[in-house]
Design an enzyme around this catalytic site. Structure first.
Site, mmCIF file in Angstrom:
data_model
loop_
_atom_site.group_PDB
_atom_site.id
_atom_site.type_symbol
_atom_site.label_atom_id
_atom_site.label_comp_id
_atom_site.label_asym_id
_atom_site.label_seq_id
_atom_site.Cartn_x
_atom_site.Cartn_y
_atom_site.Cartn_z
ATOM 1 N N PHE A 1 0.514 -1.561 0.566
ATOM 2 C CA PHE A 1 -0.018 0.109 -0.006
ATOM 3 C C PHE A 1 0.963 0.900 0.455
ATOM 4 O O PHE A 1 1.279 2.346 0.927
ATOM 5 C CB PHE A 1 -0.622 -0.434 1.186
ATOM 6 C CG PHE A 1 -1.456 -0.933 1.075
ATOM 7 C CD1 PHE A 1 -3.006 -1.113 0.225
ATOM 8 C CD2 PHE A 1 -1.892 -2.434 1.987
ATOM 9 C CE1 PHE A 1 -4.121 -2.255 0.180
ATOM 10 C CE2 PHE A 1 -2.590 -3.260 1.550
ATOM 11 C CZ PHE A 1 -3.428 -2.466 1.777
ATOM 12 N N HIS A 2 1.783 1.148 -0.827
ATOM 13 C CA HIS A 2 2.746 2.367 -0.899
ATOM 14 C C HIS A 2 3.515 2.200 -2.845
ATOM 15 O O HIS A 2 3.248 1.252 -3.359
ATOM 16 C CB HIS A 2 3.748 2.832 0.068
ATOM 17 C CG HIS A 2 4.585 1.358 0.579
ATOM 18 N ND1 HIS A 2 4.814 0.860 0.866
ATOM 19 C CD2 HIS A 2 5.739 1.001 -0.628
ATOM 20 C CE1 HIS A 2 5.452 -0.814 0.798
ATOM 21 N NE2 HIS A 2 6.455 -0.115 -0.286
ATOM 22 N N ALA A 3 3.694 3.410 -2.811
ATOM 23 C CA ALA A 3 4.808 3.735 -4.352
ATOM 24 C C ALA A 3 6.367 4.163 -3.365
ATOM 25 O O ALA A 3 6.431 4.505 -2.325
ATOM 26 C CB ALA A 3 4.628 4.465 -5.581
ATOM 27 N N ARG B 1 1.683 -0.186 -4.638
ATOM 28 C CA ARG B 1 1.613 -1.820 -5.040
ATOM 29 C C ARG B 1 1.378 -2.435 -3.478
ATOM 30 O O ARG B 1 1.511 -1.725 -2.658
ATOM 31 C CB ARG B 1 2.982 -2.321 -5.250
ATOM 32 C CG ARG B 1 4.244 -2.677 -3.908
ATOM 33 C CD ARG B 1 4.919 -1.045 -3.673
ATOM 34 N NE ARG B 1 5.580 -0.122 -4.958
ATOM 35 C CZ ARG B 1 6.259 -0.451 -4.524
ATOM 36 N NH1 ARG B 1 7.502 -0.689 -4.864
ATOM 37 N NH2 ARG B 1 7.574 0.646 -5.873
#
Ligand code: TYD
Length: 144
Positions: A50-52, A97
């Site tokens: 839950f980040h980029a 992602r």
């Protein structure tokens, strides 16, 4: 740079004793490896990520078990099933992602091109969308 994300299939050295995969920075992955980390002992079907990242390049490998990876890049969603240690998923920079650890024996090994740097993370989805829009409008502006 090939498409992003991009699946890499590693050569497997297989004989009666088992299988071996070798990964060489700058050879069968497109960067020198600065950091390796792995995630294990995950509850079944737990989701992480839950980040980029702003700049980081990484290769994700399910060295055991099954891991589903959902990616979002330039407005397009893509989905990858990491179900073999022969598969590596290359993610470069601004890819949102999530990784779902489908089996409770899943182990995710990640190879990265820099040391850990929290300031490279984009952990808020709305910030990610804003960065993407800024990138795309800059890109279109350059082409006009
Ligand atoms: P986190 O980014 O939450 O993991 P995920 O990508 O699965 O969402 O990282 C969990 C913790 O581990 C967090 O406190 C930061 C730390 N960490 C490091 O110290 N070094 C690293 O290389 C990474 C990837 C994480």
């Amino acid at each position: 740079m090939k498409e992003n994300p991009h699946l890499i299939i590693f050569n497997e050295n297989k004989d009666t004793r088992g299988c071996l995969v070798a990964i060489e920075g700058g050879n069968n992955i497109p960067f020198e490896i600065a950091r390796v980390y792995y995630i294990y002992n995950t509850p079944q079907n737990i989701e992480r990520g839950f980040h980029a990242h702003r700049n980081l390049m990484q290769v994700l490998i399910a060295v055991n078990g099954i891991i589903e990876v959902t990616c979002e890049y330039h407005g397009q969603k893509s989905f990858y099933l990491l179900d073999s240690p022969k598969k590596g998923l290359l993610l470069s920079g601004l890819v949102w992602r999530t990784m779902k650890f489908v089996s409770d024996d899943s182990i995710l090994m990640v190879l990265a091109d820099t040391y850990y740097d929290e300031s490279d993370y984009v952990r808020n989805y709305n910030d990610f969308i804003t960065l993407e829009q800024n990138f795309l409008s800059g890109f279109l502006h350059e082409r006009a």
